[in-house]
Design an enzyme around this catalytic site. Structure first.
Site, short mmCIF file in Angstrom:
data_model
loop_
_atom_site.label_atom_id
_atom_site.label_comp_id
_atom_site.label_asym_id
_atom_site.label_seq_id
_atom_site.Cartn_x
_atom_site.Cartn_y
_atom_site.Cartn_z
N LYS A 1 0.87 -1.19 0.00
CA LYS A 1 0.00 0.00 0.00
C LYS A 1 0.89 1.23 0.00
O LYS A 1 1.78 1.35 0.85
CB LYS A 1 -0.87 0.03 1.26
CG LYS A 1 -2.08 -0.88 1.20
CD LYS A 1 -2.81 -0.86 2.52
CE LYS A 1 -3.67 0.37 2.72
NZ LYS A 1 -4.28 0.38 4.09
O1 G3P Z 1 -7.65 1.48 5.30
C1 G3P Z 1 -7.77 2.87 5.61
C2 G3P Z 1 -8.53 3.02 6.82
O2 G3P Z 1 -7.90 2.22 7.81
C3 G3P Z 1 -8.79 4.37 7.37
O3 G3P Z 1 -9.89 4.17 8.18
O4 G3P Z 1 -11.43 4.47 10.04
O5 G3P Z 1 -9.06 5.32 10.22
O6 G3P Z 1 -10.69 6.45 8.71
P1 G3P Z 1 -10.28 5.17 9.36
#
Ligand code: G3P
Length: 226
Positions: free
Chosen positions: A86
């Site tokens: 990634k």
């Molecule tokens: O994969 C990206 C993700 O982990 C971001 O999620 O919930 O931290 O906005 P969040």
């Protein structure tokens, strides 16, 4: 729709892979940091838990091209299996994607907030692009709208890259990106459970059990009832 789990918690991963039709796991530096132990140990345990064939998407830490490339090759070699690096869609990240794609690496472009970022990442060789739906919503944007735009652009330009929609706070967001044509999502285990949960489903199953055991007896099932 491909379902991926967005966590580095090995117990949660084992449970979800046991129950649900999971295609892989995604992590990022924040998610791994939450576990507060050796990151390589965690990643190797995740690989062992999901097997060699399921996708494991691991994020590079560096923001410099040469280091991103080195990290990607090191992680792929060390973790093995169906591995995706990634890489955030910063300029150095885009250059690293071009280099790594030429070397045959599987790539997921991450930290995407606009369709233009997704388009450029796809042109640089990303196999998946990960728009952050809830983070877009949180700044009064339209996360699902961005997913719709990416799907539309990939269609117009006949691009093979897939949308891996990420950053969800609720099941409705997942429902909406599915209708928008996202090919895959990555979610926490509570959202995975939430996608299946419905009070009337639970009520119906309870009712079936109650009616059956009223006649055939408690604990009786098809193979031990008459
Ligand atoms: O994969 C990206 C993700 O982990 C971001 O999620 O919930 O931290 O906005 P969040």
């Amino acid at each position: 729709m491909l379902y991926l789990l967005d966590t580095a918690n090995v117990e949660e991963i084992k449970r979800a892979f046991d129950l649900y039709p999971m295609s892989g796991v995604t992590t990022n530096p924040t998610i791994i940091s939450k576990e507060k132990r050796s990151f390589l140990e965690i990643l190797k345990e995740i690989r062992a838990a999901i097997g060699e064939d399921k996708m494991l998407h691991v994020q590079s830490i560096s923001t410099k091209v040469e280091e991103i490339v080195k990290e990607a090759e090191y992680l792929k070699e060390t973790i093995g299996g169906n591995f995706y690096i990634k890489i955030p869609v910063i300029p150095e990240g885009i250059k690293a994607m071009k280099i790594l794609k030429a070397k045959g690496m599987n790539i997921t472009a991450t930290a995407i907030f606009t369709a233009d970022q997704a388009l450029m990442a796809a042109r640089a060789g990303a196999d998946f692009v990960a728009p952050y739906v809830n983070r877009i919503d949180n700044i009064s944007g339209n996360g699902v709208g961005v997913v719709e735009e990416i799907v539309h652009l990939f269609d117009i330009y006949a691009i093979d890259s897939k949308v891996l929609a990420a950053s969800f706070k609720n099941v409705q967001q997942v429902h909406d990106v599915s209708l928008a044509g996202a090919q895959s999502i990555t979610v926490g285990s509570e959202i995975m459970d939430g996608l299946l949960s419905h009070p009337l489903t639970e009520w119906s199953v309870d009712q079936f059990t109650k009616d059956w055991s009223g006649v055939y007896g408690e604990g009786k099932v098809a193979y031990n009832s008459k």
